[in-house]
Design an enzyme around this catalytic site. Sequence first.
Site, PDB file in Angstrom:
ATOM      1  N   CYS A  58      51.500  78.961  64.447  1.00  0.00           N
ATOM      2  CA  CYS A  58      52.133  77.637  64.461  1.00  0.00           C
ATOM      3  C   CYS A  58      52.185  77.070  65.883  1.00  0.00           C
ATOM      4  O   CYS A  58      51.932  75.889  66.102  1.00  0.00           O
ATOM      5  CB  CYS A  58      53.577  77.696  63.950  1.00  0.00           C
ATOM      6  SG  CYS A  58      53.870  78.776  62.564  1.00  0.00           S
ATOM      7  N   ASP A  59      52.561  77.884  66.853  1.00  0.00           N
ATOM      8  CA  ASP A  59      52.920  77.359  68.176  1.00  0.00           C
ATOM      9  C   ASP A  59      51.977  77.760  69.305  1.00  0.00           C
ATOM     10  O   ASP A  59      52.122  77.270  70.428  1.00  0.00           O
ATOM     11  CB  ASP A  59      54.351  77.812  68.533  1.00  0.00           C
ATOM     12  CG  ASP A  59      55.374  77.269  67.542  1.00  0.00           C
ATOM     13  OD1 ASP A  59      55.162  76.158  67.034  1.00  0.00           O
ATOM     14  OD2 ASP A  59      56.378  77.952  67.268  1.00  0.00           O
ATOM     15  N   CYS A  79      56.020  82.547  65.617  1.00  0.00           N
ATOM     16  CA  CYS A  79      54.783  82.271  64.882  1.00  0.00           C
ATOM     17  C   CYS A  79      53.688  81.766  65.820  1.00  0.00           C
ATOM     18  O   CYS A  79      53.695  80.590  66.223  1.00  0.00           O
ATOM     19  CB  CYS A  79      55.044  81.246  63.778  1.00  0.00           C
ATOM     20  SG  CYS A  79      53.561  80.824  62.860  1.00  0.00           S
TER      21      CYS A  79
END
Length: 331
Positions: free
Chosen positions: A161-162, A158
């Site tokens: 997200c990261d 992701c």
Amino acid sequence: MGFEFKKMESTETKTETGFDLDADIEKVKCLIIGSGPAGYTAAIYASRANLSPVIYQGLEPGGQLTTTTEVDNFPGYPEGVTGPVMMEDLKAQAERFGADSRWGIVSSVDLSKRPFKVIVDGKKQLEAEALIISTGATAKYLGLESEEKMKGSGVSACATCDGFFYKGKDVAVIGGGDTATEEATYLAKMCNKVTLVVRRDELRASKVMQDRVFNTPNIEVKWNSQVDEFLGENGVEGVRLVNKEGEKEEIKLDGIFVAIGHHPNSDFVKGQIDMDEAGFITTSNGQKTNLPGVFAAGDVQDKVYRQGITAAGTGAMAAIDAEHYLASLED
Ligand code: NDP
């Protein structure tokens, strides 16, 4: 998949004609299957609407967010929060209003008539007036041992997200679909260089996303290439690619994003409810499925946005839809 009564264990009661199944059926107004942000938000709204929701947490209590570290994009956490802590917060918030959150995996359901029949862990039986399916999706990975070892320490599924952790660094994205090209262009804005690893000589992604990739100078596409091995001792240090001629090449990297698709966790309702060919449950007009009384929220019905906050939003919508539906039964 039909509804199959499994042989009951300790709770079974016998009658002259066999097992008295009715004796053990728990009746609930609103049953929520799956405990990610969609499920818990549905539980918060449903409990506040006096629907006394029961939520079964499923295989991965807390959902996909429990596998990430820092969550920086969920509104309301100015300093960020870890995925597991956020899910504990959502659970506590749902329980504060009376949601009944339980361990257990729904093993089969019968959606052919209302109340919907549900079996948990192969033995516990329930009947639900309204059902919210929020079982999420599972990111597909390549299946290499080195990949498994580095999940969470350089290997992610992701970018939203990261990606932030790779500012100014070199990363690779594996895949050639809309997700991979979106992640590559997203990462290109913050990373030094993005290598897009595509196993064929063309992208599967939509034309507009292909153009974006080709017009982004710091994205390099490695065509006809697959990952041979993820490299690194204590986290990702690089990747070894192999092309279709069998030639190998090692690239130094700080992070690798695997974007080869997601599998929605909808197999348990396959054949009973409308879904697309990939298994994402079809919703329309809010979070309604084609079956009155059955609603779906979160990643099990969303292949585009797939964010904690969007899942939570659809969870709230599903609970409101369920509330309206149950009220209409009383009219
Ligand atoms: P897709 O299935 O569309 O693409 C998967 C990609 O990964 C393909 O390029 C595929 O290669 C590649 N791949 C699959 N398995 C492997 C493997 N083992 N090794 C290497 N490469 C592999 O998945 P997406 O997640 O990209 O998209 C899913 C759906 O969601 C699509 O319908 C897409 O259009 C939609 N979507 C829409 C978005 C939007 O509208 N903004 C954003 C994201 C997704 P190959 O092509 O060779 O099969």
